[in-house]
Scaffold this motif. Sequence first.
Motif, PDB file in Angstrom:
ATOM      1  N   ASN A   1      -3.182   6.167  -1.393  1.00  0.00           N
ATOM      2  CA  ASN A   1      -2.491   5.923  -2.789  1.00  0.00           C
ATOM      3  C   ASN A   1      -2.205   4.584  -2.953  1.00  0.00           C
ATOM      4  OD1 ASN A   1      -0.412   6.679  -0.439  1.00  0.00           O
ATOM      5  ND2 ASN A   1       0.553   5.332  -1.966  1.00  0.00           N
TER       6      ASN A   1
ATOM      7  N   HIS B   1       8.568   2.917  -2.552  1.00  0.00           N
ATOM      8  CA  HIS B   1       7.475   4.321  -2.196  1.00  0.00           C
ATOM      9  C   HIS B   1       7.765   5.589  -2.912  1.00  0.00           C
ATOM     10  CE1 HIS B   1       6.182   3.579   2.068  1.00  0.00           C
ATOM     11  NE2 HIS B   1       5.161   4.386   1.530  1.00  0.00           N
TER      12      HIS B   1
ATOM     13  N   SER C   1       1.687   9.809  -2.632  1.00  0.00           N
ATOM     14  CA  SER C   1       0.583   9.736  -1.710  1.00  0.00           C
ATOM     15  C   SER C   1      -0.264  11.005  -2.352  1.00  0.00           C
ATOM     16  CB  SER C   1       1.057  10.284  -0.407  1.00  0.00           C
ATOM     17  OG  SER C   1       1.703   9.304   0.098  1.00  0.00           O
TER      18      SER C   1
ATOM     19  N   SER D   1      -1.961   6.159   3.988  1.00  0.00           N
ATOM     20  CA  SER D   1      -2.175   7.211   2.952  1.00  0.00           C
ATOM     21  C   SER D   1      -2.923   6.613   1.741  1.00  0.00           C
ATOM     22  CB  SER D   1      -0.639   7.715   2.322  1.00  0.00           C
ATOM     23  OG  SER D   1      -0.021   6.462   2.071  1.00  0.00           O
TER      24      SER D   1
ATOM     25  N   GLU E   1       3.867  13.260   4.883  1.00  0.00           N
ATOM     26  CA  GLU E   1       3.412  12.421   5.973  1.00  0.00           C
ATOM     27  C   GLU E   1       3.662  12.715   7.169  1.00  0.00           C
ATOM     28  OE1 GLU E   1       4.619  11.291   3.244  1.00  0.00           O
ATOM     29  OE2 GLU E   1       3.113   9.978   2.173  1.00  0.00           O
TER      30      GLU E   1
ATOM     31  N   LYS F   1      -5.259  -0.701  -1.678  1.00  0.00           N
ATOM     32  CA  LYS F   1      -3.900  -0.220  -2.080  1.00  0.00           C
ATOM     33  C   LYS F   1      -2.887  -1.192  -2.524  1.00  0.00           C
ATOM     34  CE  LYS F   1      -1.829   2.136   1.360  1.00  0.00           C
ATOM     35  NZ  LYS F   1      -1.391   3.285   0.885  1.00  0.00           N
TER      36      LYS F   1
HETATM   37 MG    MG Z   1       1.912   5.641   2.784  1.00  0.00          MG
END
Ligand code: MG
Length: 305
Positions: A134, A218, A140, A132, A168, A45
């Motif tokens: 991604n 993010h 995500s 997540s 999420e 990630k």
């Molecule tokens: Mg995340």
Amino acid sequence: MRITVEKALELLGRGHVVALPTETVYGLAASIYHPKGIEQIYTLKKRPSSNPLIIHVASTKNIQDYAKSLPLQFNELAKTFWPGPLTLILPVYTDLIPHVVRAGLPTAGFRIPNHPLTLEILKKSGPLVMPSANISGSPSSTDAEHVENDFGIDFPVVDGGACLQGLESTILYYDEDKWVIGRMGAITPEVLQKVLGYKPTLSKGHAKPICPGSHFRHYAPKAKLLLKDAGEAPVILGFSDKTYRKGARVIIMGSLEKPEEVAENLYRVLRQLDQEHISSAWVDMDFPRDGLWQTIAERLQRAAE
Ligand code: MG
Ligand code: TXA
């Protein structure tokens, strides 16, 4: 590469990382018993090692073994929302949970996800850590194809269809005598209020954010998102019930009447911008700010940073 539940169990048992569906977003899973797999999640990630992982379990019994104490109303929250999109941060016995999972914190986040395939896996695999699925910082994944786009066509993923929530889990932690929201998510403060008797507020005023993840970039596509001036942006992220400037291409997030629909589509739409190599888009932020809209607004603001 789409794999069966059996194959996922075999890979997890050997310390490998696989992608699994949940009702919120897809996750990258590794067994809590295999620190090598957990470390690989961070590498895959490109996740900062200071950002801890949520432990996913099949039953609250698993949690009781790890938690030092269960705060007031833990049972009501668990009974009402699990399996479902709620994560509870609890103080834990640190010798039972690898340092890499907690990023060194004396706490850990727990959740029972609500997806039949992943619940079936969790019942046999035992606790799985799952961020997540991604690359850190980007939107995500809400279907199996998104996972393959990020990690390659050969990456093992259990295809459980499109995620129904699309946002999420809501993260709560207990501070002094109240549950506080560490991350807004699929369960709204209004819905939590019905169980808690008060409306939990979003944590703020801490020198360090309670959820370390909340101070990193993010949910952001490569495309530049404009939240204010529409200007001449050739692409607009908008709503099906509105009309927009002639000549602009409108990508529909959903209906103003249905925040659940917008939530479900949000990351798909953000990913679509990059797939089509769109360099900038104006986001119509003229929508309500109650219920799920608060989370949608927060995600779009973060995506535009
Ligand atoms: Mg995340
Ligand atoms: O819906 C979800 O929660 C998804 C699915 C896959 O279950 N998972 C997810 O994980 O969103 P991730 O890693 O992308 O986000 C987890 C967030 C991060 O912001 C992290 O900082 C926070 O949870 N977190 C994890 N453990 C924590 C802890 N012990 N204390 C405070 N925050 C924690």
